[in-house]
Scaffold this motif. Structure first.
Motif, mmCIF file in Angstrom:
data_model
loop_
_atom_site.group_PDB
_atom_site.id
_atom_site.type_symbol
_atom_site.label_atom_id
_atom_site.label_comp_id
_atom_site.label_asym_id
_atom_site.label_seq_id
_atom_site.Cartn_x
_atom_site.Cartn_y
_atom_site.Cartn_z
ATOM 1 N N ASN A 98 63.444 64.002 52.662
ATOM 2 C CA ASN A 98 64.467 64.023 53.704
ATOM 3 C C ASN A 98 65.637 63.196 53.198
ATOM 4 O OD1 ASN A 98 63.162 64.193 57.108
ATOM 5 N ND2 ASN A 98 62.983 65.624 55.416
ATOM 6 N N LYS A 122 64.378 75.306 65.284
ATOM 7 C CA LYS A 122 63.144 75.496 64.528
ATOM 8 C C LYS A 122 62.081 76.172 65.402
ATOM 9 C CE LYS A 122 63.562 73.640 60.314
ATOM 10 N NZ LYS A 122 63.241 74.379 59.090
ATOM 11 N N TYR A 125 60.131 74.126 68.179
ATOM 12 C CA TYR A 125 60.914 73.400 69.182
ATOM 13 C C TYR A 125 61.887 74.390 69.806
ATOM 14 C CZ TYR A 125 63.967 69.964 71.373
ATOM 15 O OH TYR A 125 64.700 69.236 72.285
ATOM 16 N N SER A 129 68.002 70.676 67.837
ATOM 17 C CA SER A 129 67.824 69.291 67.412
ATOM 18 C C SER A 129 68.861 68.971 66.347
ATOM 19 C CB SER A 129 66.416 69.078 66.842
ATOM 20 O OG SER A 129 66.298 67.800 66.232
ATOM 21 N N ALA A 131 69.443 67.450 62.734
ATOM 22 C CA ALA A 131 68.557 67.444 61.570
ATOM 23 C C ALA A 131 69.331 66.950 60.361
ATOM 24 C CB ALA A 131 68.000 68.838 61.302
ATOM 25 N N THR A 170 52.591 61.453 56.687
ATOM 26 C CA THR A 170 52.904 62.162 57.917
ATOM 27 C C THR A 170 51.899 61.846 59.012
ATOM 28 O OG1 THR A 170 53.817 63.946 56.570
ATOM 29 C CG2 THR A 170 53.430 64.422 58.891
ATOM 30 N N GLU A 209 65.502 79.411 58.929
ATOM 31 C CA GLU A 209 66.058 78.436 59.845
ATOM 32 C C GLU A 209 67.503 78.787 60.143
ATOM 33 O OE1 GLU A 209 67.208 75.194 56.372
ATOM 34 O OE2 GLU A 209 65.352 74.974 57.503
ATOM 35 N N GLU A 232 62.456 65.871 65.311
ATOM 36 C CA GLU A 232 61.302 65.803 64.403
ATOM 37 C C GLU A 232 61.144 64.378 63.877
ATOM 38 O OE1 GLU A 232 59.675 69.026 61.462
ATOM 39 O OE2 GLU A 232 61.089 67.776 60.371
ATOM 40 N N GLN A 234 60.011 63.044 61.127
ATOM 41 C CA GLN A 234 60.445 62.677 59.773
ATOM 42 C C GLN A 234 61.965 62.547 59.701
ATOM 43 O OE1 GLN A 234 59.123 65.593 56.904
ATOM 44 N NE2 GLN A 234 59.745 67.323 58.173
ATOM 45 N N TRP A 235 62.702 63.357 60.490
ATOM 46 C CA TRP A 235 64.159 63.193 60.541
ATOM 47 C C TRP A 235 64.520 61.863 61.184
ATOM 48 C CZ3 TRP A 235 64.736 68.592 63.216
ATOM 49 C CH2 TRP A 235 64.508 69.608 62.279
#
Length: 253
Positions: A98, A122, A125, A129, A131, A170, A209, A232, A234-235
């Motif tokens: 990322n 995505k 979701y 969002s 990202a 994760t 996407e 998300e 990780q973002w």
């Protein structure tokens, strides 16, 4: 004439013992590997998974339930706290990157530090969002190479500096790979347009996407993170780690 009795030649234990021990160690090692599932085929295989595979010292054996080029769903038998657990589901998944990217045109626009983010939709979701750049580390790449490639593919930028913000699991119980977070600065427009390849050999190529890129100020980035607009995890983690980085608050450019 009485002939003397000849003693039978004995076995040289000192010579044979190390060989026997080596053979035993090899047999035990091979047995453990196959007990853990090495070489076992998946019950359902949609395509071959060639990413990282995980076992620990607590893993007794594994069985692959289903796989695709994206991931493998594994059933692990593990010993935890002296108790055997036979239905521990674990997901082997490709490691990812990322990247929060600084806008190279930010200072020329309004003399404020700016960052490039996406407004994105995505599959898992239903809304939109915010990202940042992300993608899978392809076989043969390291995390920095993957980060530079993804920034070039998604934003047509070459970045002179990548600041590592850490490497994160994760899910510490169920796997799902590792995320490598970066802050990219000293970026400039690429002289050559590059788009994500549709080569089937690339794991991330089939990740469809929709995304619209926008430039936001540091204050807007901080506000978006605080309001949970990076949905998300990780973002949001990468953005939060970048906001904690001291260089983010250096003199405006």
């Amino acid at each position: 004439m009485i002939h003397g009795h000849r003693r039978p030649r004995g076995v040289n234990v000192a010579v044979l013992l190390p060989t026997a021990i080596a053979i035993l160690v090899l047999v035990v090692a091979i047995t453990k590997l196959f007990a853990r599932g090495v070489g076992n085929e998946c019950k359902i295989s949609l395509s071959d998974y060639n990413g990282p595979r995980y076992v620990s010292k607590d893993t007794v054996k594994t069985a692959c339930l289903v796989e695709s080029k994206w991931m493998r769903l594994m059933q692990h038998s593990v010993v935890l706290g002296g108790k055997m657990v036979n239905d521990w589901l674990f997901i082997d998944y490709h490691d990812r990157i990322n990247v929060l990217v600084e806008d190279p045109d930010g200072s020329r626009r309004d003399n404020r530090r700016r960052f490039l983010v996406f407004r994105q939709k995505k599959y898992a979701y239903e809304g939109e969002s915010y990202a940042i750049v992300g993608g899978i580390i392809e076989p043969g790449e390291n995390s920095e190479e993957a980060a530079k490639r993804e920034v070039l593919e998604e934003m047509d930028l070459n970045c002179g500096r990548l600041i590592s913000l850490g490497r994160y699991r994760t899910d510490v119980n169920r796997g799902m790979g590792w995320v490598n977070s970066f802050l990219a600065t000293e970026c400039e427009a690429s002289s050559k347009k590059m788009t994500a390849t549709e080569n089937d050999s690339e794991v991330g190529a089939a990740d469809s996407e929709r995304q619209d890129m926008m430039s936001i100020t540091l204050d807007e980035l901080r506000d978006a993170a605080r309001k949970g607009r990076f949905v998300e995890v990780q973002w949001s983690n990468t953005v939060a780690q970048a906001l904690l980085y001291p260089e983010m608050y250096s003199e405006e450019r």
